[in-house]
Design a protein around this motif. Structure first.
Motif, short mmCIF file in Angstrom:
data_model
loop_
_atom_site.label_atom_id
_atom_site.label_comp_id
_atom_site.label_asym_id
_atom_site.label_seq_id
_atom_site.Cartn_x
_atom_site.Cartn_y
_atom_site.Cartn_z
N TYR A 194 47.56 22.06 -0.74
CA TYR A 194 47.36 23.47 -0.42
C TYR A 194 48.24 23.92 0.79
O TYR A 194 48.10 25.06 1.26
CB TYR A 194 45.87 23.73 -0.10
CG TYR A 194 44.99 23.49 -1.33
CD1 TYR A 194 44.73 24.50 -2.24
CD2 TYR A 194 44.46 22.22 -1.56
CE1 TYR A 194 43.95 24.25 -3.36
CE2 TYR A 194 43.68 21.98 -2.68
CZ TYR A 194 43.41 23.00 -3.59
OH TYR A 194 42.67 22.76 -4.70
N TRP A 196 48.31 22.35 3.84
CA TRP A 196 47.64 22.17 5.13
C TRP A 196 47.87 20.74 5.65
O TRP A 196 47.90 19.79 4.90
CB TRP A 196 46.14 22.44 5.04
CG TRP A 196 45.82 23.83 4.50
CD1 TRP A 196 46.50 24.94 4.73
CD2 TRP A 196 44.72 24.13 3.65
NE1 TRP A 196 45.93 26.01 4.10
CE2 TRP A 196 44.80 25.52 3.41
CE3 TRP A 196 43.68 23.41 3.05
CZ2 TRP A 196 43.89 26.20 2.60
CZ3 TRP A 196 42.76 24.10 2.27
CH2 TRP A 196 42.86 25.49 2.03
N GLU A 200 43.55 20.31 9.60
CA GLU A 200 42.61 21.25 8.96
C GLU A 200 41.36 20.56 8.43
O GLU A 200 40.35 21.20 8.17
CB GLU A 200 43.31 21.98 7.81
CG GLU A 200 44.37 22.96 8.28
CD GLU A 200 43.78 24.12 9.06
OE1 GLU A 200 42.65 24.59 8.72
OE2 GLU A 200 44.42 24.54 10.03
N LYS A 260 41.75 29.26 0.67
CA LYS A 260 43.17 29.61 0.76
C LYS A 260 43.39 31.08 0.41
O LYS A 260 44.14 31.80 1.08
CB LYS A 260 44.00 28.71 -0.16
CG LYS A 260 45.52 28.97 -0.05
CD LYS A 260 46.27 27.99 -0.89
CE LYS A 260 47.78 28.23 -0.77
NZ LYS A 260 48.31 28.03 0.61
N SER A 265 43.20 29.37 5.52
CA SER A 265 43.06 27.98 5.95
C SER A 265 41.61 27.69 6.29
O SER A 265 40.82 28.61 6.55
CB SER A 265 43.92 27.74 7.20
OG SER A 265 43.41 28.47 8.31
#
Length: 279
Positions: A194, A196, A200, A260, A265
């Protein structure tokens, strides 16, 4: 001799003749004649006849006269019966009445016998009909009971088949697994997909700890939100897979896509949650 004297002698002669002593037979007849009854008069007549015929003794004449009234009475009775029309009519009427009574009695007896036979036949027919109706009712009741039993057996079999099918389906269906550690490891392994970084993961862990403690079957009793990500309504997770109720991986994929698209995030989603107590 004068005429007067001659007449006197003639009358005297008659008196002498009348005053002459009576014989024993003459005295009996005279005494009988003095009686005023019919039997004695008939006895006198018989005596006269006996005397005329030269009956030897008075005793035989007396016996004949004593039997004469009874013989005369019997002859009169027989003659009256033979010639009396009223007697014959009465006898004929009585005989006819007796015959009519006998005929009527025979007719009544025949009618009573016929009525008794008809009553017996009617009672027999009624009894046979009642027996037939009872047998038919029992047969119908037995048939209905058999049909009801068959229906009950069919319903019971259907219920048993359904329960067996549900049990088989439940056994074949995947079971929900509440495994928070495995779920966290899986989420960390796909964050890079995604865009990240590993940092995260800390924000994501804090966010879903607050929501569900990373349990696949977590359910909010008041709102109905379900799963690790607490989707509301829960069915939205079906877009990620049909096993969304039992598979934590399907739930995590759907949750990361939601974060997302809405927040960008996990860190931004956590900040919103801390401010609003939902995300």
């Amino acid at each position: 001799m004068s005429e007067f004297k001659d007449q006197s002698r003639h009358e005297a002669r008659h008196r002498d003749e009348n005053n002459a002593p009576l014989t024993k037979s003459q005295n009996v007849l005279k005494n009988a004649a003095r009686q005023g009854r019919t039997g004695h008069r008939m006895s006198v007549a018989a005596g006269v006849v006996a005397a005329a015929l030269g009956v030897a003794s008075l005793g035989q004449a007396a016996n004949a006269t004593f039997n004469l009234p009874e013989m005369s009475q019997a002859a009169q009775t027989q003659a009256s019966v033979q010639v009396d029309p009223q007697t014959r009519e009465n006898a004929a009427a009585e005989a006819a009445a007796q015959a009519e009574a006998a005929k009527r009695a025979a007719a009544e007896k025949a009618a009573a016998a016929k009525a008794a036979a008809e009553k017996a036949a009617a009672e027999k027919a009624a009894a046979e009909k009642a027996a037939a109706d009872k047998a038919a009712a029992e047969q119908a009741a037995a048939a209905q009971a058999a049909a009801e039993k068959a229906a009950a057996d069919a319903a019971a079999k259907a219920a048993a088949d359904k329960a067996a099918a549900e049990a088989a389906a439940a056994a074949a269906a995947p079971k929900a697994i509440d495994d928070p550690a495995a779920a966290k490891a899986y989420a960390a392994s796909i964050l890079a997909n995604y865009g990240w970084g590993p940092g995260e993961m800390t924000a994501l862990n804090t966010l879903w700890e607050k929501e569900s403690n990373w349990r696949t079957t977590a359910t909010n009793a008041s709102s109905g939100a379900y799963g690790i990500v607490q989707s509301l309504p829960a069915g939205k997770m079906a877009s990620a897979g049909a096993d969304w109720q039992t598979n934590y991986q399907t739930q995590i994929k759907w949750g990361l896509n939601y974060i997302k698209e809405r927040y960008g995030s996990p860190s931004a989603a956590l900040a919103f949650h801390l401010a609003n107590n939902w995300y």
